[in-house]
Design a protein around this motif. Structure first.
Motif, PDB file in Angstrom:
ATOM      1  N   VAL A   1       0.545  -1.150  -0.375  1.00 50.90           N
ATOM      2  CA  VAL A   1      -0.127  -0.299   0.295  1.00 50.90           C
ATOM      3  C   VAL A   1       0.692   1.352   0.200  1.00 50.90           C
ATOM      4  CG1 VAL A   1      -1.425   1.486   1.146  1.00 50.90           C
ATOM      5  CG2 VAL A   1      -2.047  -1.237   1.155  1.00 50.90           C
ATOM      6  N   GLY A   2       0.775   2.052  -1.112  1.00 54.58           N
ATOM      7  CA  GLY A   2       1.244   3.843  -0.885  1.00 54.58           C
ATOM      8  C   GLY A   2       1.919   3.576  -2.632  1.00 54.58           C
ATOM      9  N   GLY A   3       2.873   3.585  -2.800  1.00 56.40           N
ATOM     10  CA  GLY A   3       3.159   4.783  -4.028  1.00 56.40           C
ATOM     11  C   GLY A   3       4.348   3.021  -4.523  1.00 56.40           C
ATOM     12  N   THR A   4       3.668   2.455  -4.441  1.00 57.25           N
ATOM     13  CA  THR A   4       4.186   0.857  -5.460  1.00 57.25           C
ATOM     14  C   THR A   4       2.723   0.086  -5.716  1.00 57.25           C
ATOM     15  OG1 THR A   4       4.343  -0.246  -3.247  1.00 57.25           O
ATOM     16  CG2 THR A   4       5.779   0.824  -3.660  1.00 57.25           C
ATOM     17  N   VAL A   5       1.453   0.388  -5.769  1.00 56.86           N
ATOM     18  CA  VAL A   5       0.367  -0.671  -6.161  1.00 56.86           C
ATOM     19  C   VAL A   5       0.011   0.137  -6.829  1.00 56.86           C
ATOM     20  CG1 VAL A   5      -1.331   0.958  -4.565  1.00 56.86           C
ATOM     21  CG2 VAL A   5      -1.610  -1.225  -4.663  1.00 56.86           C
ATOM     22  N   ASN A   6      -0.310  -0.679  -7.756  1.00 55.12           N
ATOM     23  CA  ASN A   6      -1.701  -0.587  -9.124  1.00 55.12           C
ATOM     24  C   ASN A   6      -3.195   0.151  -8.524  1.00 55.12           C
ATOM     25  OD1 ASN A   6      -0.213  -1.550 -11.141  1.00 55.12           O
ATOM     26  ND2 ASN A   6       0.059  -3.546 -10.783  1.00 55.12           N
ATOM     27  N   LEU A   7      -3.361   0.630  -8.983  1.00 58.40           N
ATOM     28  CA  LEU A   7      -4.118   1.592  -8.936  1.00 58.40           C
ATOM     29  C   LEU A   7      -5.765   0.857  -9.452  1.00 58.40           C
ATOM     30  CD1 LEU A   7      -4.171   5.173  -8.440  1.00 58.40           C
ATOM     31  CD2 LEU A   7      -3.885   3.899  -6.605  1.00 58.40           C
ATOM     32  N   LEU A   8      -5.951   0.439 -11.075  1.00 61.05           N
ATOM     33  CA  LEU A   8      -6.994   0.197 -12.199  1.00 61.05           C
ATOM     34  C   LEU A   8      -6.271  -1.229 -12.556  1.00 61.05           C
ATOM     35  CD1 LEU A   8      -8.021   3.572 -12.748  1.00 61.05           C
ATOM     36  CD2 LEU A   8      -8.938   2.683 -10.716  1.00 61.05           C
ATOM     37  N   VAL A   9      -7.177  -1.268 -13.310  1.00 60.38           N
ATOM     38  CA  VAL A   9      -7.361  -2.593 -14.111  1.00 60.38           C
ATOM     39  C   VAL A   9      -6.320  -2.186 -15.010  1.00 60.38           C
ATOM     40  CG1 VAL A   9      -9.275  -4.057 -13.413  1.00 60.38           C
ATOM     41  CG2 VAL A   9      -9.156  -2.269 -15.111  1.00 60.38           C
TER      42      VAL A   9
ATOM     43  N   GLY B   1      -3.033  -7.653 -18.486  1.00 60.63           N
ATOM     44  CA  GLY B   1      -3.888  -6.714 -18.808  1.00 60.63           C
ATOM     45  C   GLY B   1      -4.621  -8.114 -19.085  1.00 60.63           C
ATOM     46  N   LEU B   2      -5.265  -8.972 -19.044  1.00 63.19           N
ATOM     47  CA  LEU B   2      -6.090 -10.386 -19.639  1.00 63.19           C
ATOM     48  C   LEU B   2      -6.745 -10.146 -20.300  1.00 63.19           C
ATOM     49  CD1 LEU B   2      -5.486 -13.318 -19.752  1.00 63.19           C
ATOM     50  CD2 LEU B   2      -7.089 -13.667 -17.671  1.00 63.19           C
ATOM     51  N   ALA B   3      -7.831  -9.077 -20.090  1.00 65.90           N
ATOM     52  CA  ALA B   3      -8.797  -8.829 -20.347  1.00 65.90           C
ATOM     53  C   ALA B   3      -9.542  -6.862 -19.908  1.00 65.90           C
ATOM     54  CB  ALA B   3     -10.574  -9.040 -20.495  1.00 65.90           C
ATOM     55  N   GLU B   4     -10.269  -6.471 -20.971  1.00 71.13           N
ATOM     56  CA  GLU B   4     -10.510  -5.450 -20.932  1.00 71.13           C
ATOM     57  C   GLU B   4     -10.633  -4.905 -19.463  1.00 71.13           C
ATOM     58  OE1 GLU B   4     -13.562  -1.937 -22.088  1.00 71.13           O
ATOM     59  OE2 GLU B   4     -13.887  -3.092 -22.536  1.00 71.13           O
ATOM     60  N   LYS B   5     -11.595  -5.587 -18.368  1.00 66.10           N
ATOM     61  CA  LYS B   5     -11.954  -5.490 -17.278  1.00 66.10           C
ATOM     62  C   LYS B   5     -11.022  -6.405 -15.675  1.00 66.10           C
ATOM     63  CE  LYS B   5     -16.472  -3.148 -17.900  1.00 66.10           C
ATOM     64  NZ  LYS B   5     -17.597  -3.471 -17.208  1.00 66.10           N
ATOM     65  N   LEU B   6     -10.522  -7.016 -16.620  1.00 68.41           N
ATOM     66  CA  LEU B   6      -9.828  -8.744 -15.482  1.00 68.41           C
ATOM     67  C   LEU B   6      -8.512  -7.843 -15.535  1.00 68.41           C
ATOM     68  CD1 LEU B   6      -9.954 -10.436 -13.896  1.00 68.41           C
ATOM     69  CD2 LEU B   6     -10.360 -11.684 -15.386  1.00 68.41           C
ATOM     70  N   THR B   7      -7.136  -7.657 -14.270  1.00 67.75           N
ATOM     71  CA  THR B   7      -6.204  -8.036 -14.862  1.00 67.75           C
ATOM     72  C   THR B   7      -5.527  -8.777 -13.735  1.00 67.75           C
ATOM     73  OG1 THR B   7      -5.722  -5.691 -15.509  1.00 67.75           O
ATOM     74  CG2 THR B   7      -4.191  -5.898 -13.477  1.00 67.75           C
ATOM     75  N   LEU B   8      -4.390 -10.107 -14.069  1.00 70.61           N
ATOM     76  CA  LEU B   8      -3.779 -10.685 -13.260  1.00 70.61           C
ATOM     77  C   LEU B   8      -3.040 -10.022 -12.429  1.00 70.61           C
ATOM     78  CD1 LEU B   8      -3.974 -13.970 -15.275  1.00 70.61           C
ATOM     79  CD2 LEU B   8      -5.798 -12.920 -13.263  1.00 70.61           C
ATOM     80  N   GLU B   9      -2.821 -10.481 -11.044  1.00 72.80           N
ATOM     81  CA  GLU B   9      -1.434  -9.191 -10.082  1.00 72.80           C
ATOM     82  C   GLU B   9      -0.512 -10.428  -9.498  1.00 72.80           C
ATOM     83  OE1 GLU B   9      -1.770  -5.220  -8.985  1.00 72.80           O
ATOM     84  OE2 GLU B   9      -1.707  -5.878  -7.809  1.00 72.80           O
TER      85      GLU B   9
ATOM     86  N   GLY C   1     -12.280  -4.517 -13.130  1.00 70.71           N
ATOM     87  CA  GLY C   1     -13.468  -2.426 -12.798  1.00 70.71           C
ATOM     88  C   GLY C   1     -14.542  -2.560 -13.026  1.00 70.71           C
ATOM     89  N   LEU C   2     -15.017  -2.622 -11.587  1.00 70.36           N
ATOM     90  CA  LEU C   2     -16.251  -1.711 -11.616  1.00 70.36           C
ATOM     91  C   LEU C   2     -17.002  -1.307 -12.165  1.00 70.36           C
ATOM     92  CD1 LEU C   2     -16.680  -3.017  -7.473  1.00 70.36           C
ATOM     93  CD2 LEU C   2     -17.360  -4.195  -9.578  1.00 70.36           C
ATOM     94  N   LEU C   3     -16.404   0.193 -12.434  1.00 74.05           N
ATOM     95  CA  LEU C   3     -17.060   1.119 -13.073  1.00 74.05           C
ATOM     96  C   LEU C   3     -15.713   1.996 -13.672  1.00 74.05           C
ATOM     97  CD1 LEU C   3     -19.215   3.431 -13.356  1.00 74.05           C
ATOM     98  CD2 LEU C   3     -18.399   5.197 -11.059  1.00 74.05           C
ATOM     99  N   LYS C   4     -16.031   2.420 -15.292  1.00 79.29           N
ATOM    100  CA  LYS C   4     -15.538   3.793 -15.421  1.00 79.29           C
ATOM    101  C   LYS C   4     -15.974   4.308 -16.768  1.00 79.29           C
ATOM    102  CE  LYS C   4     -11.850   3.061 -19.226  1.00 79.29           C
ATOM    103  NZ  LYS C   4     -11.235   2.206 -20.550  1.00 79.29           N
ATOM    104  N   ASN C   5     -16.380   5.385 -16.087  1.00 75.56           N
ATOM    105  CA  ASN C   5     -17.098   6.902 -16.642  1.00 75.56           C
ATOM    106  C   ASN C   5     -15.699   8.340 -16.943  1.00 75.56           C
ATOM    107  OD1 ASN C   5     -18.007   8.901 -16.747  1.00 75.56           O
ATOM    108  ND2 ASN C   5     -19.482   8.369 -15.028  1.00 75.56           N
ATOM    109  N   GLN C   6     -15.566   8.114 -18.111  1.00 73.51           N
ATOM    110  CA  GLN C   6     -14.478   8.402 -18.755  1.00 73.51           C
ATOM    111  C   GLN C   6     -15.024  10.041 -18.970  1.00 73.51           C
ATOM    112  OE1 GLN C   6     -11.771   7.784 -19.556  1.00 73.51           O
ATOM    113  NE2 GLN C   6     -11.750   5.220 -20.441  1.00 73.51           N
TER     114      GLN C   6
END
Length: 327
Positions: free
Chosen positions: A44-52, A99-107, A143-148
Protein backbone atom coordinates in the motif's frame (compact mmCIF):
# COMPACT_ATOMS: atom_id res chain seq x y z
CA UNK A 1 43.08 -26.43 12.38
CA UNK A 2 43.39 -23.15 14.28
CA UNK A 3 40.90 -21.47 11.91
CA UNK A 4 38.39 -24.27 12.48
CA UNK A 5 38.67 -23.82 16.25
CA UNK A 6 38.16 -20.04 15.87
CA UNK A 7 35.03 -20.57 13.77
CA UNK A 8 33.71 -23.08 16.31
CA UNK A 9 34.34 -20.59 19.14
CA UNK A 10 32.52 -17.78 17.27
CA UNK A 11 29.56 -20.06 16.54
CA UNK A 12 29.48 -21.19 20.16
CA UNK A 13 29.61 -17.57 21.41
CA UNK A 14 26.72 -16.57 19.11
CA UNK A 15 24.70 -19.57 20.22
CA UNK A 16 25.36 -18.74 23.90
CA UNK A 17 24.26 -15.13 23.39
CA UNK A 18 21.07 -16.20 21.67
CA UNK A 19 20.28 -18.68 24.41
CA UNK A 20 20.89 -16.03 27.09
CA UNK A 21 18.57 -13.49 25.47
CA UNK A 22 15.75 -16.00 25.09
CA UNK A 23 16.22 -17.17 28.68
CA UNK A 24 15.99 -13.66 30.10
CA UNK A 25 13.19 -12.38 27.87
CA UNK A 26 10.39 -13.83 30.03
CA UNK A 27 11.85 -12.13 33.11
CA UNK A 28 12.38 -8.78 31.41
CA UNK A 29 8.78 -8.56 30.19
CA UNK A 30 6.41 -8.50 33.14
CA UNK A 31 2.81 -9.53 32.61
CA UNK A 32 3.79 -11.68 29.60
CA UNK A 33 4.58 -8.57 27.58
CA UNK A 34 6.49 -9.30 24.38
CA UNK A 35 7.70 -6.28 22.49
CA UNK A 36 6.96 -6.11 18.79
CA UNK A 37 9.27 -4.92 16.04
CA UNK A 38 8.46 -2.65 13.10
CA UNK A 39 5.33 -3.00 11.01
CA UNK A 40 5.37 -5.65 8.31
CA UNK A 41 5.74 -4.72 4.69
CA UNK A 42 2.73 -4.26 2.43
CA UNK A 43 2.53 -2.65 -1.01
CA UNK A 44 0.00 0.00 0.00
CA UNK A 45 1.42 3.37 -0.94
CA UNK A 46 3.37 4.51 -3.95
CA UNK A 47 3.96 1.01 -5.27
CA UNK A 48 0.44 -0.25 -5.83
CA UNK A 49 -1.50 -0.58 -9.09
CA UNK A 50 -4.64 1.52 -8.85
CA UNK A 51 -6.86 0.33 -11.69
CA UNK A 52 -7.16 -2.51 -14.16
CA UNK A 53 -4.68 -2.44 -17.04
CA UNK A 54 -5.48 -2.29 -20.72
CA UNK A 55 -5.71 -5.70 -22.36
CA UNK A 56 -2.30 -7.26 -23.18
CA UNK A 57 -0.44 -4.68 -21.08
CA UNK A 58 2.27 -5.91 -18.69
CA UNK A 59 3.26 -3.68 -15.78
CA UNK A 60 6.33 -4.31 -13.63
CA UNK A 61 6.88 -2.36 -10.40
CA UNK A 62 10.02 -2.86 -8.34
CA UNK A 63 10.66 -1.12 -5.05
CA UNK A 64 13.16 -0.93 -2.23
CA UNK A 65 12.07 0.01 1.28
CA UNK A 66 13.96 0.87 4.48
CA UNK A 67 12.24 1.26 7.87
CA UNK A 68 13.78 2.30 11.18
CA UNK A 69 12.57 2.58 14.77
CA UNK A 70 14.28 3.25 18.10
CA UNK A 71 11.56 4.04 20.65
CA UNK A 72 8.92 2.02 22.46
CA UNK A 73 5.31 3.08 22.82
CA UNK A 74 2.72 1.94 25.34
CA UNK A 75 -0.68 2.89 24.05
CA UNK A 76 -0.20 6.27 22.37
CA UNK A 77 2.60 7.42 24.66
CA UNK A 78 6.36 6.83 24.54
CA UNK A 79 7.53 4.19 27.00
CA UNK A 80 10.64 4.03 29.18
CA UNK A 81 11.06 0.39 28.22
CA UNK A 82 14.37 -0.04 26.39
CA UNK A 83 15.27 -3.69 25.81
CA UNK A 84 15.84 -3.03 22.09
CA UNK A 85 18.01 -0.04 21.22
CA UNK A 86 16.90 0.09 17.59
CA UNK A 87 15.42 -2.02 14.82
CA UNK A 88 15.36 -1.76 11.04
CA UNK A 89 14.61 -3.70 7.90
CA UNK A 90 15.59 -3.49 4.23
CA UNK A 91 13.18 -5.03 1.75
CA UNK A 92 13.01 -5.33 -2.04
CA UNK A 93 9.73 -6.22 -3.71
CA UNK A 94 8.24 -6.68 -7.17
CA UNK A 95 4.66 -6.43 -8.41
CA UNK A 96 3.87 -7.88 -11.84
CA UNK A 97 0.44 -7.25 -13.39
CA UNK A 98 -1.04 -8.28 -16.74
CA UNK A 99 -4.21 -7.05 -18.44
CA UNK A 100 -5.91 -10.31 -19.35
CA UNK A 101 -9.15 -8.67 -20.53
CA UNK A 102 -10.69 -5.20 -20.71
CA UNK A 103 -11.92 -5.35 -17.11
CA UNK A 104 -9.69 -8.09 -15.68
CA UNK A 105 -6.07 -7.82 -14.51
CA UNK A 106 -3.98 -10.59 -12.96
CA UNK A 107 -1.33 -9.61 -10.44
CA UNK A 108 1.38 -11.15 -8.30
CA UNK A 109 3.48 -9.67 -5.47
CA UNK A 110 6.65 -11.06 -3.93
CA UNK A 111 9.69 -9.75 -2.11
CA UNK A 112 12.80 -10.44 -0.05
CA UNK A 113 14.01 -9.12 3.31
CA UNK A 114 17.74 -8.47 3.13
CA UNK A 115 17.55 -8.02 6.87
CA UNK A 116 15.16 -7.65 9.81
CA UNK A 117 17.45 -6.53 12.61
CA UNK A 118 17.14 -5.78 16.32
CA UNK A 119 19.97 -4.23 18.39
CA UNK A 120 19.56 -5.05 22.09
CA UNK A 121 20.39 -2.84 25.09
CA UNK A 122 22.20 -5.56 27.03
CA UNK A 123 25.78 -6.41 27.89
CA UNK A 124 27.50 -8.00 26.09
CA UNK A 125 25.95 -6.30 23.06
CA UNK A 126 23.68 -8.45 20.93
CA UNK A 127 22.23 -8.11 17.45
CA UNK A 128 19.61 -10.52 16.10
CA UNK A 129 18.92 -10.62 12.39
CA UNK A 130 16.62 -12.54 10.08
CA UNK A 131 16.36 -12.54 6.30
CA UNK A 132 14.53 -14.35 3.53
CA UNK A 133 11.50 -14.28 1.24
CA UNK A 134 8.20 -12.84 2.47
CA UNK A 135 4.74 -14.04 1.47
CA UNK A 136 3.73 -13.97 -2.17
CA UNK A 137 0.28 -12.70 -3.19
CA UNK A 138 -1.55 -13.86 -6.32
CA UNK A 139 -4.68 -11.85 -7.10
CA UNK A 140 -7.22 -10.84 -9.72
CA UNK A 141 -8.56 -7.32 -10.17
CA UNK A 142 -11.85 -6.37 -11.78
CA UNK A 143 -12.95 -2.97 -13.09
CA UNK A 144 -16.31 -2.15 -11.48
CA UNK A 145 -16.83 1.33 -12.92
CA UNK A 146 -15.23 3.34 -15.71
CA UNK A 147 -16.83 6.74 -16.34
CA UNK A 148 -14.63 8.50 -18.88
CA UNK A 149 -16.74 11.66 -19.07
CA UNK A 150 -16.46 12.29 -15.32
CA UNK A 151 -13.00 10.68 -15.09
CA UNK A 152 -14.11 8.48 -12.21
CA UNK A 153 -13.01 4.85 -11.81
CA UNK A 154 -13.51 2.02 -9.32
CA UNK A 155 -11.82 -1.38 -9.24
CA UNK A 156 -11.66 -4.22 -6.74
CA UNK A 157 -9.46 -7.25 -6.20
CA UNK A 158 -9.20 -10.56 -4.37
CA UNK A 159 -6.05 -12.55 -3.75
CA UNK A 160 -4.34 -15.39 -1.92
CA UNK A 161 -1.31 -14.98 0.38
CA UNK A 162 1.19 -17.81 -0.02
CA UNK A 163 4.20 -18.23 2.32
CA UNK A 164 7.36 -19.04 0.35
CA UNK A 165 8.66 -20.85 3.41
CA UNK A 166 6.94 -22.49 6.39
CA UNK A 167 10.18 -23.25 8.27
CA UNK A 168 11.14 -20.61 10.88
CA UNK A 169 14.57 -18.99 10.54
CA UNK A 170 17.10 -19.90 13.25
CA UNK A 171 20.47 -18.44 14.22
CA UNK A 172 23.01 -20.33 16.31
CA UNK A 173 20.57 -23.19 16.74
CA UNK A 174 17.90 -20.92 18.24
CA UNK A 175 14.67 -19.96 16.46
CA UNK A 176 14.34 -16.19 15.97
CA UNK A 177 11.30 -14.36 17.40
CA UNK A 178 8.36 -13.85 15.06
CA UNK A 179 9.22 -10.14 14.63
CA UNK A 180 12.46 -11.13 12.87
CA UNK A 181 10.98 -13.85 10.67
CA UNK A 182 10.71 -12.82 6.99
CA UNK A 183 7.33 -14.58 6.87
CA UNK A 184 5.03 -16.01 9.52
CA UNK A 185 4.56 -19.07 7.31
CA UNK A 186 0.78 -18.58 7.31
CA UNK A 187 -1.59 -18.62 4.34
CA UNK A 188 -4.14 -15.87 4.00
CA UNK A 189 -6.42 -13.80 1.79
CA UNK A 190 -6.31 -10.23 0.50
CA UNK A 191 -9.26 -7.99 -0.48
CA UNK A 192 -8.73 -4.60 -2.13
CA UNK A 193 -10.76 -1.59 -3.30
CA UNK A 194 -9.60 1.37 -5.42
CA UNK A 195 -11.35 4.64 -6.33
CA UNK A 196 -9.84 7.29 -8.60
CA UNK A 197 -11.07 10.76 -9.58
CA UNK A 198 -9.14 12.78 -12.16
CA UNK A 199 -9.27 16.49 -13.03
CA UNK A 200 -7.27 16.70 -16.30
CA UNK A 201 -7.52 20.49 -16.66
CA UNK A 202 -5.55 21.08 -13.46
CA UNK A 203 -3.42 17.93 -13.64
CA UNK A 204 -4.72 16.64 -10.31
CA UNK A 205 -5.95 13.25 -9.15
CA UNK A 206 -7.64 12.05 -5.98
CA UNK A 207 -7.62 8.39 -5.12
CA UNK A 208 -8.61 6.14 -2.26
CA UNK A 209 -7.23 2.65 -1.69
CA UNK A 210 -8.16 0.06 0.90
CA UNK A 211 -6.57 -3.33 1.51
CA UNK A 212 -7.59 -5.96 4.08
CA UNK A 213 -5.38 -8.96 4.89
CA UNK A 214 -6.76 -12.06 6.62
CA UNK A 215 -4.44 -14.74 7.99
CA UNK A 216 -4.69 -18.37 9.01
CA UNK A 217 -2.51 -20.02 11.67
CA UNK A 218 0.92 -21.36 10.73
CA UNK A 219 2.47 -24.71 11.69
CA UNK A 220 3.43 -23.31 15.09
CA UNK A 221 -0.25 -22.37 15.72
CA UNK A 222 0.62 -18.67 15.47
CA UNK A 223 -2.07 -16.59 13.78
CA UNK A 224 -1.31 -12.98 12.76
CA UNK A 225 -4.13 -10.52 13.30
CA UNK A 226 -6.31 -9.12 10.53
CA UNK A 227 -4.89 -5.92 9.01
CA UNK A 228 -6.61 -3.07 7.19
CA UNK A 229 -4.62 -0.43 5.28
CA UNK A 230 -6.42 2.65 3.93
CA UNK A 231 -4.81 5.47 1.94
CA UNK A 232 -6.08 8.80 0.63
CA UNK A 233 -3.90 10.39 -2.06
CA UNK A 234 -3.73 13.78 -3.73
CA UNK A 235 -1.45 14.07 -6.74
CA UNK A 236 -0.52 17.13 -8.79
CA UNK A 237 1.16 17.05 -12.17
CA UNK A 238 3.67 19.93 -12.16
CA UNK A 239 3.04 21.89 -15.36
CA UNK A 240 5.46 24.81 -15.18
CA UNK A 241 7.42 26.25 -18.11
CA UNK A 242 10.54 26.61 -15.98
CA UNK A 243 10.48 22.97 -14.81
CA UNK A 244 12.17 20.54 -17.13
CA UNK A 245 10.92 16.98 -17.35
CA UNK A 246 7.68 15.28 -16.34
CA UNK A 247 7.21 15.64 -12.56
CA UNK A 248 4.33 14.76 -10.24
CA UNK A 249 4.05 15.38 -6.51
CA UNK A 250 1.88 13.19 -4.29
CA UNK A 251 0.78 13.51 -0.68
CA UNK A 252 -0.64 10.43 1.00
CA UNK A 253 -2.53 10.06 4.29
CA UNK A 254 -2.53 6.42 5.38
CA UNK A 255 -3.93 4.42 8.26
CA UNK A 256 -2.63 0.96 9.17
CA UNK A 257 -4.83 -0.98 11.61
CA UNK A 258 -3.53 -4.36 12.78
CA UNK A 259 -5.49 -6.74 14.94
CA UNK A 260 -3.93 -8.74 17.77
CA UNK A 261 -2.04 -11.95 17.04
CA UNK A 262 -3.09 -15.26 18.54
CA UNK A 263 -0.84 -18.03 19.91
CA UNK A 264 -1.38 -21.43 21.47
CA UNK A 265 -1.75 -19.66 24.83
CA UNK A 266 -4.31 -17.12 23.63
CA UNK A 267 -4.01 -13.52 22.50
CA UNK A 268 -0.48 -12.16 22.24
CA UNK A 269 -0.22 -9.45 24.89
CA UNK A 270 1.77 -6.88 22.90
CA UNK A 271 0.31 -7.07 19.40
CA UNK A 272 -2.11 -4.97 17.42
CA UNK A 273 -1.80 -1.28 16.56
CA UNK A 274 -3.29 1.76 14.84
CA UNK A 275 -0.86 4.02 12.98
CA UNK A 276 -1.48 7.09 10.83
CA UNK A 277 1.16 8.24 8.36
CA UNK A 278 1.71 11.26 6.19
CA UNK A 279 3.76 10.30 3.15
CA UNK A 280 5.09 12.89 0.68
CA UNK A 281 6.20 11.49 -2.67
CA UNK A 282 7.78 12.82 -5.84
CA UNK A 283 7.55 11.03 -9.20
CA UNK A 284 9.54 11.53 -12.42
CA UNK A 285 8.56 10.10 -15.82
CA UNK A 286 11.65 9.21 -17.87
CA UNK A 287 11.54 9.08 -21.68
CA UNK A 288 7.79 8.36 -21.52
CA UNK A 289 8.65 4.81 -20.41
CA UNK A 290 9.95 4.67 -16.84
CA UNK A 291 8.34 6.01 -13.69
CA UNK A 292 10.72 6.54 -10.79
CA UNK A 293 9.55 7.86 -7.43
CA UNK A 294 10.80 8.50 -3.92
CA UNK A 295 8.48 8.33 -0.90
CA UNK A 296 8.96 9.16 2.79
CA UNK A 297 6.73 7.63 5.53
CA UNK A 298 6.36 9.73 8.68
CA UNK A 299 4.06 8.50 11.49
CA UNK A 300 1.90 11.28 12.94
CA UNK A 301 -0.05 9.11 15.39
CA UNK A 302 0.69 5.66 16.80
CA UNK A 303 -1.32 3.55 19.23
CA UNK A 304 -0.14 0.11 20.35
CA UNK A 305 -1.70 -2.62 22.46
CA UNK A 306 0.87 -3.34 25.18
CA UNK A 307 4.45 -2.18 24.74
CA UNK A 308 5.83 -2.20 21.20
CA UNK A 309 8.73 -0.71 19.26
CA UNK A 310 7.38 2.05 17.01
CA UNK A 311 8.40 3.16 13.53
CA UNK A 312 10.36 6.42 13.36
CA UNK A 313 10.47 6.70 9.57
CA UNK A 314 10.40 4.73 6.35
CA UNK A 315 11.75 5.53 2.90
CA UNK A 316 10.94 3.85 -0.42
CA UNK A 317 12.37 4.02 -3.93
CA UNK A 318 10.04 2.76 -6.67
CA UNK A 319 10.56 2.01 -10.37
CA UNK A 320 7.76 1.07 -12.78
CA UNK A 321 7.28 0.44 -16.50
CA UNK A 322 4.50 -0.75 -18.80
CA UNK A 323 5.11 -3.12 -21.72
CA UNK A 324 2.66 -3.54 -24.60
CA UNK A 325 2.53 -7.24 -25.54
CA UNK A 326 -0.18 -7.19 -28.20
CA UNK A 327 -3.05 -5.30 -29.81
Amino acid sequence: MGKVIQVQKKYSLLSDKLKIIFLILPWLFTGQIKAQCLSSVNPVGGTVNLLVLEKNTLRVISFYRHNYGNKYFEGSRPSDFSLIKSANYNYAGTIVAYGLAEKLTLETEFGYFFNKTQHYNISPSLKLQGSGFSNAVVSARYGLLKNQSKRFFISTGLGLKIPLSTTPVSRGGVELPVELQPTTGAYGAVAQLFMVKEVPASGTRYFLTSRAEFNSANRQEYKPGTSVFTSLFFSKHLMYSWLRGDWTTIIQLRSEIRGRDRTLNGWKESSGSTIFYVSPQVNYFIAEKWNISLMLDLPVYQYFTGIQLATKYGISLNLARDFRLGN
